[in-house]
Design a protein around this motif. Structure first.
Motif, PDB file in Angstrom:
ATOM      1  N   ARG A  11      60.231  63.472 -30.321  1.00 19.06           N
ATOM      2  CA  ARG A  11      59.634  63.689 -28.952  1.00 19.06           C
ATOM      3  C   ARG A  11      57.969  64.121 -29.266  1.00 19.06           C
ATOM      4  O   ARG A  11      57.646  64.935 -29.729  1.00 19.06           O
ATOM      5  CB  ARG A  11      60.223  64.904 -28.165  1.00 19.06           C
ATOM      6  CG  ARG A  11      59.678  65.067 -26.892  1.00 19.06           C
ATOM      7  CD  ARG A  11      60.210  66.152 -25.967  1.00 19.06           C
ATOM      8  NE  ARG A  11      59.872  67.726 -26.781  1.00 19.06           N
ATOM      9  CZ  ARG A  11      58.736  68.347 -25.812  1.00 19.06           C
ATOM     10  NH1 ARG A  11      57.952  67.719 -24.981  1.00 19.06           N
ATOM     11  NH2 ARG A  11      58.427  69.465 -26.518  1.00 19.06           N
ATOM     12  N   LEU A  12      57.345  62.842 -28.835  1.00 17.47           N
ATOM     13  CA  LEU A  12      55.930  62.806 -29.001  1.00 17.47           C
ATOM     14  C   LEU A  12      55.243  63.220 -27.735  1.00 17.47           C
ATOM     15  O   LEU A  12      55.426  62.683 -26.694  1.00 17.47           O
ATOM     16  CB  LEU A  12      55.536  61.403 -29.621  1.00 17.47           C
ATOM     17  CG  LEU A  12      54.067  61.235 -29.966  1.00 17.47           C
ATOM     18  CD1 LEU A  12      53.852  61.750 -31.293  1.00 17.47           C
ATOM     19  CD2 LEU A  12      53.481  59.868 -29.876  1.00 17.47           C
ATOM     20  N   VAL A  13      54.377  64.254 -28.233  1.00 16.55           N
ATOM     21  CA  VAL A  13      53.639  65.012 -27.189  1.00 16.55           C
ATOM     22  C   VAL A  13      52.037  64.815 -27.357  1.00 16.55           C
ATOM     23  O   VAL A  13      51.453  65.463 -28.039  1.00 16.55           O
ATOM     24  CB  VAL A  13      54.028  66.384 -26.854  1.00 16.55           C
ATOM     25  CG1 VAL A  13      53.161  66.883 -25.701  1.00 16.55           C
ATOM     26  CG2 VAL A  13      55.313  66.488 -26.920  1.00 16.55           C
ATOM     27  N   PRO A  14      51.478  63.621 -26.751  1.00 22.45           N
ATOM     28  CA  PRO A  14      49.841  63.511 -26.790  1.00 22.45           C
ATOM     29  C   PRO A  14      49.121  64.853 -26.004  1.00 22.45           C
ATOM     30  O   PRO A  14      49.727  64.947 -24.921  1.00 22.45           O
ATOM     31  CB  PRO A  14      49.473  62.305 -26.382  1.00 22.45           C
ATOM     32  CG  PRO A  14      51.077  61.734 -26.209  1.00 22.45           C
ATOM     33  CD  PRO A  14      52.062  62.502 -25.929  1.00 22.45           C
ATOM     34  N   VAL A  15      48.183  65.451 -26.506  1.00 21.79           N
ATOM     35  CA  VAL A  15      47.694  66.502 -25.948  1.00 21.79           C
ATOM     36  C   VAL A  15      46.107  66.244 -25.609  1.00 21.79           C
ATOM     37  O   VAL A  15      45.373  65.909 -26.391  1.00 21.79           O
ATOM     38  CB  VAL A  15      47.795  67.851 -26.654  1.00 21.79           C
ATOM     39  CG1 VAL A  15      47.192  68.903 -25.915  1.00 21.79           C
ATOM     40  CG2 VAL A  15      49.308  68.115 -26.938  1.00 21.79           C
ATOM     41  N   ALA A  16      45.832  65.922 -24.112  1.00 22.13           N
ATOM     42  CA  ALA A  16      44.502  65.126 -23.820  1.00 22.13           C
ATOM     43  C   ALA A  16      43.653  66.479 -24.251  1.00 22.13           C
ATOM     44  O   ALA A  16      43.758  67.591 -24.002  1.00 22.13           O
ATOM     45  CB  ALA A  16      44.583  64.937 -22.443  1.00 22.13           C
ATOM     46  N   GLY A  17      42.392  65.925 -24.707  1.00 22.19           N
ATOM     47  CA  GLY A  17      41.213  66.693 -25.037  1.00 22.19           C
ATOM     48  C   GLY A  17      41.569  67.676 -26.216  1.00 22.19           C
ATOM     49  O   GLY A  17      40.469  68.219 -26.607  1.00 22.19           O
ATOM     50  N   ALA A  18      42.548  67.712 -26.960  1.00 25.64           N
ATOM     51  CA  ALA A  18      42.599  68.628 -28.168  1.00 25.64           C
ATOM     52  C   ALA A  18      42.203  67.784 -29.462  1.00 25.64           C
ATOM     53  O   ALA A  18      42.170  66.642 -29.450  1.00 25.64           O
ATOM     54  CB  ALA A  18      44.332  69.001 -28.279  1.00 25.64           C
ATOM     55  N   LYS A  19      41.815  69.117 -30.295  1.00 26.84           N
ATOM     56  CA  LYS A  19      41.385  68.526 -31.628  1.00 26.84           C
ATOM     57  C   LYS A  19      42.291  68.917 -32.740  1.00 26.84           C
ATOM     58  O   LYS A  19      43.254  69.740 -32.367  1.00 26.84           O
ATOM     59  CB  LYS A  19      40.002  68.865 -31.890  1.00 26.84           C
ATOM     60  CG  LYS A  19      38.975  68.179 -31.038  1.00 26.84           C
ATOM     61  CD  LYS A  19      37.456  68.585 -31.244  1.00 26.84           C
ATOM     62  CE  LYS A  19      36.499  67.926 -30.298  1.00 26.84           C
ATOM     63  NZ  LYS A  19      35.032  68.345 -30.533  1.00 26.84           N
ATOM     64  N   HIS A  20      42.153  68.470 -33.944  1.00 29.18           N
ATOM     65  CA  HIS A  20      43.070  68.878 -34.992  1.00 29.18           C
ATOM     66  C   HIS A  20      43.398  70.613 -34.979  1.00 29.18           C
ATOM     67  O   HIS A  20      44.598  70.853 -35.530  1.00 29.18           O
ATOM     68  CB  HIS A  20      42.597  68.412 -36.304  1.00 29.18           C
ATOM     69  CG  HIS A  20      43.413  68.475 -37.536  1.00 29.18           C
ATOM     70  ND1 HIS A  20      44.489  67.559 -37.546  1.00 29.18           N
ATOM     71  CD2 HIS A  20      43.713  69.432 -38.316  1.00 29.18           C
ATOM     72  CE1 HIS A  20      45.195  68.192 -38.681  1.00 29.18           C
ATOM     73  NE2 HIS A  20      44.574  69.032 -39.335  1.00 29.18           N
ATOM     74  N   LEU A  21      42.280  71.253 -35.024  1.00 27.04           N
ATOM     75  CA  LEU A  21      42.736  72.608 -35.148  1.00 27.04           C
ATOM     76  C   LEU A  21      42.902  73.556 -33.804  1.00 27.04           C
ATOM     77  O   LEU A  21      43.056  74.678 -33.892  1.00 27.04           O
ATOM     78  CB  LEU A  21      41.277  73.271 -35.838  1.00 27.04           C
ATOM     79  CG  LEU A  21      40.742  72.599 -36.938  1.00 27.04           C
ATOM     80  CD1 LEU A  21      39.364  73.418 -37.397  1.00 27.04           C
ATOM     81  CD2 LEU A  21      42.145  73.257 -38.226  1.00 27.04           C
ATOM     82  N   TRP A  22      43.331  72.674 -32.559  1.00 30.75           N
ATOM     83  CA  TRP A  22      43.664  73.505 -31.260  1.00 30.75           C
ATOM     84  C   TRP A  22      42.816  74.568 -31.073  1.00 30.75           C
ATOM     85  O   TRP A  22      43.220  75.479 -30.593  1.00 30.75           O
ATOM     86  CB  TRP A  22      45.148  73.865 -31.539  1.00 30.75           C
ATOM     87  CG  TRP A  22      46.100  72.729 -31.984  1.00 30.75           C
ATOM     88  CD1 TRP A  22      46.536  72.404 -33.287  1.00 30.75           C
ATOM     89  CD2 TRP A  22      46.683  71.809 -31.296  1.00 30.75           C
ATOM     90  NE1 TRP A  22      47.369  71.408 -33.406  1.00 30.75           N
ATOM     91  CE2 TRP A  22      47.589  70.992 -32.019  1.00 30.75           C
ATOM     92  CE3 TRP A  22      46.568  71.606 -29.800  1.00 30.75           C
ATOM     93  CZ2 TRP A  22      48.268  69.914 -31.449  1.00 30.75           C
ATOM     94  CZ3 TRP A  22      47.258  70.639 -29.266  1.00 30.75           C
ATOM     95  CH2 TRP A  22      48.343  69.573 -30.178  1.00 30.75           C
TER      96      TRP A  22
END
Length: 268
Positions: A218-229
């Protein structure tokens, strides 16, 4: 206040009669224990286990931290917030530990960083510890370098039969490759992949192509986020997604609570 990570008893809780906002420094009640366990090659690894202070354990997270040569360790902020919040908010047990050669305020695990090779024994030791402690509904949660460990070693024995599945945060897919993805596909175990829109290594479009090898992923793209959250908004999103996956009740339609009434501690 001053909190000594080597001694969880130094946390000082105050009882609040009114709602308090849950912030990065907020620690909710849990039973916290500094733990140690040995790998098959004799390395002593250090960590912390946070359990619900009351009620049943709904799930167990075995966390695998980001790259230690670039600042990753058991206290990397998403995992720290998971241990501070999830036992109280969702009944989830959180096991954090330093892989071999990694240091944090908790201490230093024996051995030397090996680029993800002998770290296989670290993953096995952590899962074995969780099994021996009878912690139920066990899931691997990997972040960055930790996703490589989860992908490479989570779908093979002796780990595969002892976990329900895995959740990946910001997978770079550097050390883990198509063979590892094929093993996950064959295992049939659930795999959730949280991919930041602005990740430095693997962004959603390419991630969708790479993880198409795992039909159950299940792939969840997260808008606006960067590698380190970085940022409470994104850390909270990660915790909500984790709880939705690993517990029957999930995080709820509005996500996990953002306020708390009752005992809590504040760490500096």
């Amino acid at each position: 206040m001053s909190f000594d990570p080597a001694n969880p008893d130094t946390l000082e809780f105050a009882n609040y009669a009114t709602e308090q906002q849950i912030r990065a420094s907020t620690v909710l009640p849990a039973t916290r224990e500094n733990v140690e366990f040995r790998t098959e090659d004799g390395k002593l690894l250090v960590g912390e286990l946070a359990l619900p202070a009351s009620g049943p354990i709904t799930a167990t997270l075995i966390t695998l931290h980001p790259l230690p040569t670039h600042g990753g360790f058991m206290d990397s902020h998403v995992y720290r917030k998971a241990s501070y919040r999830l036992p109280a908010l969702a009944g989830v047990a959180v096991l954090r530990f330093n892989t071999r050669g990694t240091s944090s305020p908790r201490g230093t695990s024996e051995g030397e960083f090996d680029g993800g090779t002998t770290e296989r024994l670290d993953v096995e030791a952590a899962v074995r510890f969780a099994v021996e402690r009878s912690l139920p509904n066990r899931w691997l949660v990997g972040w960055s370098f930790g996703t490589e460990l989860a992908l490479k070693y989570g779908a093979i024995e002796p780990v595969a039969s002892e976990i329900e599945g895995a959740i990946l945060l910001s997978p770079p897919l550097h050390r883990a490759g198509d063979e590892d993805l094929a093993r996950w596909a064959q295992s049939g175990k659930p795999l959730t992949v949280l991919v930041p829109e602005h990740d430095d290594y693997l962004q959603p479009e390419e991630a969708a192509q790479r993880f198409s090898l795992v039909p159950q992923a299940r792939l969840v793209p997260v808008a606006g986020a960067k590698h380190l959250w970085v940022g409470e908004k994104y850390a909270a999103r990660v915790l909500n997604e984790i709880v939705d996956d690993v517990t029957a009740a999930g995080a709820g339609q509005e996500g996990l609570p953002t306020t708390w009434t009752g005992p809590l501690a504040i760490v500096g």
